[in-house]
Design a protein around this motif. Structure first.
Motif, short mmCIF file in Angstrom:
data_model
loop_
_atom_site.label_atom_id
_atom_site.label_comp_id
_atom_site.label_asym_id
_atom_site.label_seq_id
_atom_site.Cartn_x
_atom_site.Cartn_y
_atom_site.Cartn_z
N LYS A 19 -51.15 52.06 22.71
CA LYS A 19 -50.83 50.93 21.82
C LYS A 19 -49.57 51.31 21.07
O LYS A 19 -49.37 52.46 20.71
CB LYS A 19 -52.00 50.73 20.85
N MET A 20 -48.66 50.38 20.88
CA MET A 20 -47.48 50.69 20.08
C MET A 20 -47.11 49.50 19.19
O MET A 20 -47.11 48.36 19.64
CB MET A 20 -46.29 51.07 20.97
N ASN A 21 -46.86 49.80 17.90
CA ASN A 21 -46.34 48.76 17.01
C ASN A 21 -44.88 48.56 17.32
O ASN A 21 -44.13 49.53 17.47
CB ASN A 21 -46.48 49.19 15.56
N LEU A 22 -44.45 47.32 17.41
CA LEU A 22 -43.05 47.04 17.69
C LEU A 22 -42.50 46.15 16.57
O LEU A 22 -43.00 45.05 16.36
CB LEU A 22 -42.91 46.32 19.05
N LEU A 23 -41.52 46.68 15.87
CA LEU A 23 -40.95 45.93 14.74
C LEU A 23 -39.51 45.58 15.09
O LEU A 23 -38.72 46.42 15.50
CB LEU A 23 -40.99 46.77 13.46
N LYS A 24 -39.16 44.32 14.88
CA LYS A 24 -37.84 43.88 15.25
C LYS A 24 -36.90 44.00 14.06
O LYS A 24 -37.22 43.56 12.94
CB LYS A 24 -37.91 42.42 15.71
N GLY A 25 -35.75 44.65 14.28
CA GLY A 25 -34.83 44.82 13.16
C GLY A 25 -33.43 45.18 13.64
O GLY A 25 -33.07 44.90 14.78
N LYS A 26 -32.66 45.79 12.76
CA LYS A 26 -31.28 46.12 13.12
C LYS A 26 -31.08 47.63 13.03
O LYS A 26 -31.65 48.30 12.17
CB LYS A 26 -30.33 45.43 12.14
N TYR A 27 -30.24 48.14 13.91
CA TYR A 27 -30.02 49.59 13.95
C TYR A 27 -28.59 49.92 13.60
O TYR A 27 -27.65 49.35 14.17
CB TYR A 27 -30.36 50.07 15.37
N ASP A 28 -28.45 50.78 12.66
CA ASP A 28 -27.12 51.24 12.26
C ASP A 28 -26.94 52.60 12.91
O ASP A 28 -27.51 53.60 12.48
CB ASP A 28 -27.07 51.33 10.72
N LYS A 29 -26.12 52.62 13.95
CA LYS A 29 -26.01 53.80 14.79
C LYS A 29 -25.38 54.97 14.06
O LYS A 29 -25.81 56.11 14.18
CB LYS A 29 -25.18 53.44 16.04
N LYS A 30 -24.38 54.62 13.25
CA LYS A 30 -23.61 55.68 12.59
C LYS A 30 -24.48 56.50 11.64
O LYS A 30 -24.46 57.72 11.64
CB LYS A 30 -22.44 55.04 11.81
N ASN A 31 -25.32 55.81 10.87
CA ASN A 31 -26.13 56.51 9.89
C ASN A 31 -27.55 56.79 10.36
O ASN A 31 -28.36 57.33 9.61
CB ASN A 31 -26.21 55.67 8.60
N CYS A 32 -27.82 56.39 11.63
CA CYS A 32 -29.17 56.57 12.16
C CYS A 32 -30.22 55.95 11.24
O CYS A 32 -31.22 56.58 10.86
CB CYS A 32 -29.50 58.06 12.36
N VAL A 33 -29.95 54.71 10.90
CA VAL A 33 -30.91 54.01 10.05
C VAL A 33 -31.30 52.70 10.71
O VAL A 33 -30.47 52.02 11.33
CB VAL A 33 -30.28 53.71 8.66
N PHE A 34 -32.61 52.39 10.61
CA PHE A 34 -33.12 51.14 11.17
C PHE A 34 -33.53 50.25 10.00
O PHE A 34 -34.26 50.68 9.11
CB PHE A 34 -34.31 51.44 12.09
N TYR A 35 -33.04 49.03 10.01
CA TYR A 35 -33.40 48.10 8.93
C TYR A 35 -34.44 47.12 9.41
O TYR A 35 -34.26 46.41 10.39
CB TYR A 35 -32.17 47.35 8.44
N TYR A 36 -35.57 47.09 8.68
CA TYR A 36 -36.63 46.14 9.01
C TYR A 36 -36.92 45.34 7.76
O TYR A 36 -37.35 45.90 6.74
CB TYR A 36 -37.88 46.89 9.48
N LEU A 37 -36.61 44.05 7.75
CA LEU A 37 -36.66 43.22 6.55
C LEU A 37 -35.83 43.92 5.48
O LEU A 37 -34.68 44.27 5.72
CB LEU A 37 -38.10 42.97 6.11
N ASN A 38 -36.41 44.25 4.30
CA ASN A 38 -35.59 45.00 3.36
C ASN A 38 -36.01 46.47 3.26
O ASN A 38 -35.82 47.12 2.24
CB ASN A 38 -35.58 44.32 1.99
#
Lengths: 368, 579
Positions: A243-262
């Motif tokens: 089972k895997m939770n899948l959250l849709k968001g945006k990925y900032d490649k440079k800083n290795c950060v994933f944004y999900y809502l806020n």
């Protein structure tokens, strides 16, 4: 692709396609099966796994592509000229023949003398543990016993390849897990190249050397059970195997950060993701921690404050269904060992903080 | 590169293709192609000159002939209505009520299947005819009552006797497919009995209902036996054909009327086929069979209804037997076996009877083999799909071909020693003409006449046998014919026996298909019934009828005994597989 030490390609499936009129059932399937390997074709119903098995057996004819078995091109050979044994989901045991006669059915057609047939049939009965039942008719045998007769019959002509079409799905859970081990043992003992079709991921993971996950007529991923579970390459595989939770968001490649809502999540830097912007974050329920009573939460990374919507008891673990207050319709699943839930007295409606283990986070291309 | 093993096409697949094509040729030559000369004949005069639609125009302009067409339709519609209605109530009583003595009613309801329609008509004469038991009030002991047997009334009663059991068989099997859970669900939703009937029972049996309507329509529209004996001056198409062909040797007009008989039948057939196409089982494999509850009122009404029907059936049968045993009805009612001598009638004695028995035995043996093998090739294999579909279609067609039409088309086709190819001056030898004038053509006509029912029953059985048996055999390198002999036939044995007995019984009682075909040196009993009745020797006709019925019943008993033994032997493996 993994190639095991000392093994060679026994079966090569090259660019196999199958369509019924306009509809594609299989699309450009490439697959190598090694000698002595136990391979599982795994996928939801309608993914084409059974069609692929039937094409390998010659019971169905491919629209395009080639099959090579043991160095021989068999793409257009009729079924009876191919070297395989098959066990069907329904077993298809001849109801008017007893267990022994069923097993001997193929042998009797060969020019082998009676004594030899008798000897081989008895060996097979012993192999599947049914010596005592040789005179019983299929209707007098239990489901598990029928399954074993079907297995013995399929192996009677000592085929180079064993095909199993959902062989265990008609059995109840206990018999099924017992037979899983037995089939596996026999297969290893005889070093018999085996392809099994199943829709049951537990079955595939516990039996196969390698698993081929299929989705809508193509191969989604091939790998060992461990690889598939740890490194699924698509969200489909990730959610089909376990089972895997899948959250849709945006990925900032440079800083290795994933944004999900806020919320922002740090992603392990050693992983390279080539895609940008819109993507999916994947995390398995067991890779989420509850940190209800920990202090200095502000200093921690990858924390979410969620509300418990549902608690499901699954034995050694509880599966919590939690939601963000800002997005109530998206369920996130969290697996917690039972003690923790009981000792912390978690209830529906409680607010808790959860932590997504950074090194376990996967990112997937989003095609939604 | 890979070593390319040069596999020839597998011998088995080749053999299979040859067999399928062979069977296709046979069914074409036995079912479709004989109809062509009939069509040609209907467009020609008796000297084989092409005259276009003239025959058809003559027919329409002849008021007495067109009246026959209307009469046939009237008979068919009335018979269908009553046969299906009675069949439905009887079937409902057997399947959905707690009818007392159910087994008894079940067994004897099918009794009239063993009585030739001809014999039914003869039985009716002894009950309702001028000197009949009821007409004369049991030899004058009570006031008589005349139903005006000869004509429409007699035909309708006779045809209902003939058609009712056919409707019953179909409706019983349709009503047997029920799901207790649906009724329980409806009950929990407080549905009234009427609502349950309209929303569950009726939709479930609609295919069976439609099929029984179709069968009854065709049988009564095309039957020859009953109108021949009790029709009086009420002419129908079937008797017209007979008169034209046998009476006036007017084959062209016989062929024309045949087309008028054939077209409505084929139409009904196509309507039914189109309707059945949508059939999807509403009953799942997990369904629980319906268990009727006690209902004193319904059960008693049904008991009275079914008893009345049975009394009529047994009454007709008894009157046939009685008539055959009475010296000179109604003047000397002492019993004797003199009517069984058949010495004064055409001088044939027992020859027609034994001819018929042998014909029926041959039909049963060769018909069963042919029908089962055809169904097997159509149902179990993948090659030559289009040809197999055609074989299937041809095989379902004979039910729509009236016996008389089949017989007439067989004469026209089989008596030709050669065919001329149109537009070319070229003759082809007709190998089938060798059958003409032999017992073979009678057997063949019977095989085809009753082909459809046997074919459908064989197909249904073969469908129930796991298709994977053939695939397993292939994977075990066992050729298909070995699996056919070792697995398919043993598993189908009950159906094979059933088909054999069906062929035997129907060949015993049939008249329409063979009345034009029987060679003078091979008289058959059903035709001699017609001739004896024509000659006014009704008692001998009754005696011959009795012999036919008793023989059929005897064979049926053997069948019951054998099939019980078979099922006892096979019960070990017939238990439903636990999955």
């Amino acid at each position: 692709m993994i190639k095991k030490e000392g093994s060679f390609k026994y079966l090569e499936i090259k660019n196999i396609s199958k369509n019924f009129g306009e509809t594609f059932v299989l699309k450009n399937i490439h697959l190598d099966v090694f000698k002595g390997e136990f391979l599982c074709l795994l996928g939801p119903s309608g993914c084409g796994k059974t069609t692929l098995l039937r094409i390998i057996s010659g019971l169905e004819r491919q629209t395009n592509g080639d099959i090579v078995q043991d160095g021989l091109l068999i793409s257009n050979s009729p079924t009876e000229k191919r070297d395989f044994g098959i066990v069907f989901q329904s077993y298809a045991l001849f109801p008017n023949l007893n267990a022994k006669q069923n097993i001997a059915y193929g042998l009797e057609n060969k020019k082998i003398n009676k004594k030899e047939i008798e000897k081989r049939t008895n060996n097979l009965l012993r192999l599947v543990g049914l010596e005592k039942y040789s005179d019983q008719f299929p209707s007098q045998l239990s489901g598990g016993q029928q399954q074993r007769v079907a297995l013995a019959r399929a192996m009677a002509l000592s085929p180079g390849l064993l095909l199993l079409d959902e062989p265990l799905s008609a059995l109840d859970a206990q018999v099924r897990s017992k037979l899983r081990n037995e089939i596996k043992l026999i297969q290893k003992k005889l070093n018999l190249t085996t392809i099994m079709v199943t829709h049951d991921q537990t079955e595939a993971l516990s039996m196969a050397d390698r698993v081929v996950v299929m989705e809508r007529g193509h191969i989604a991923q091939i790998g060992t059970p461990f690889e598939l579970y740890e490194n699924p390459i698509t969200p489909f595989v990730a959610d089909f195997i376990g089972k895997m939770n899948l959250l849709k968001g945006k990925y900032d490649k440079k800083n290795c950060v994933f944004y999900y809502l806020n919320n922002r999540f740090l992603i392990s830097q050693n992983t390279e993701y080539s895609f940008l912007e819109n993507c999916l974050l994947g995390i398995r329920p067991e890779d989420i921690e509850i940190i209800k009573f920990r202090k200095n939460i502000e200093k921690e990374e990858n924390i979410l404050r969620v509300k418990i919507k549902e608690i499901t008891y699954l034995g050694t673990i509880f599966r919590l269904t939690v939601v963000l207050e800002s997005k109530l319709e998206e369920n996130i699943f969290v697996d917690v060992i039972s003690n923790q839930v009981i000792s912390n007295n978690l209830k529906i409606g409680d607010f808790i903080d959860i932590k997504l283990k950074k090194e376990k986070i996967k990112l997937f291309e989003s095609n939604l | 590169m890979y070593f390319k093993k040069n596999f020839n096409k597998s011998f088995n697949i080749l053999l299979l293709r040859i067999l399928i094509i062979f069977v296709f040729i046979l069914v074409s030559f036995f079912i479709i192609i004989p109809l062509l000369p009939l069509f040609l004949k209907s467009f020609s005069d008796n000297k084989n000159n092409f005259i276009g639609l003239e025959n058809f125009i003559n027919y329409i302009q002849n008021p007495s002939l067109t009246q026959s067409f209307i009469n046939s339709l009237k008979v068919a519609i009335t018979t269908t209505f009553f046969s299906v209605l009675i069949g439905f109530i009887y079937a409902y009583a057997l399947t959905r009520t707690r009818l007392p003595l159910k087994k008894f009613f079940n067994t004897f309801s099918l009794f009239s299947l063993y009585i030739p329609p001809l014999a039914v008509a003869i039985g009716l004469i002894y009950i309702f005819g001028k000197q009949g038991l009821i007409t004369q009030g049991f030899f004058g002991t009570i006031p008589g009552f005349d139903i005006n047997l000869y004509g429409f009334n007699g035909i309708i009663i006779g045809e209902i006797f003939y058609c009712f059991p056919q409707a019953l068989i179909i409706l019983v099997s349709a009503l047997n497919l029920s799901d207790q859970r649906l009724y329980e669900a409806a009950e929990s939703l407080k549905a009234s009995p009427l609502r349950k009937f309209l929303t569950i029972t009726l939709p479930n049996i609609k295919y069976g209902l439609m099929n029984s309507i179709f069968i009854c329509f065709i049988l009564s529209f095309t039957d020859f036996g009953v109108p021949k004996v009790v029709g009086g001056n009420f002419n129908v198409l079937a008797t017209d054909i007979y008169k034209q062909v046998v009476g006036q040797q007017n084959f062209a007009m016989g062929a024309t009327i045949s087309i008028y008989l054939l077209v409505p039948s084929i139409l009904a057939f196509l309507i039914d086929k189109n309707f059945q196409k949508n059939e999807a089982s509403l009953i799942s494999g997990k369904s629980i069979p319906f268990k009727p509850r006690k209902n004193l009122i319904v059960d008693s009404i049904m008991f009275i209804f079914c008893s009345l029907i049975l009394i009529l059936v047994i009454g007709v049968f008894s009157s046939i037997v009685l008539a055959s045993l009475i010296k000179i009805w109604p003047y000397d009612i002492s019993l004797s076996l003199q009517n069984f001598r058949f010495s004064n009638v055409a001088g044939n004695g027992y020859e027609p009877y034994f001819n018929t028995v042998f014909m029926s035995i041959y039909t049963a043996i060769f018909g069963t083999i042919f029908v089962f093998f055809t169904a097997y090739l159509v149902e179990k294999f993948k090659p030559l799909k289009k040809i197999r579909m055609l074989i299937y279609f041809f095989s379902t067609l004979p039910i729509a071909i009236p016996g008389l039409v089949l017989g007439l088309s067989y004469i026209l086709f089989f008596n030709k020693p050669s065919f001329s190819v149109p537009f070319l001056d070229f003759q082809i030898f007709n190998p089938f003409s060798l059958l003409y004038g032999t017992m073979g053509i009678l057997v063949l006509a019977n095989i085809i006449h009753f082909f459809t029912v046997c074919f459908i029953s064989a197909t249904t059985t073969l469908k129930q046998i796991d298709k994977e048996f053939e695939e397993v055999s292939e994977s075990l390198k066992v050729p298909f014919y070995k699996t056919f002999l070792r697995i398919t036939i043993p598993l189908s044995l009950p159906t094979i026996l059933e088909i054999g007995s069906y062929y035997f019984v129907n060949s015993m009682i049939t008249v329409s298909a063979i009345i034009f075909l029987y060679p003078a040196k091979i008289p058959v009993s059903s035709v001699s019934i017609v001739n004896m009745d024509d000659a006014g020797d009704t008692a001998s006709a009754a005696a011959m009828s009795t012999l036919i019925v008793l023989t059929s019943l005897f064979v049926r008993l053997i069948y019951e005994f054998t099939s019980r033994n078979v099922s006892k032997k096979s019960s070990v493996w017939i238990n439903p597989l636990e999955t």
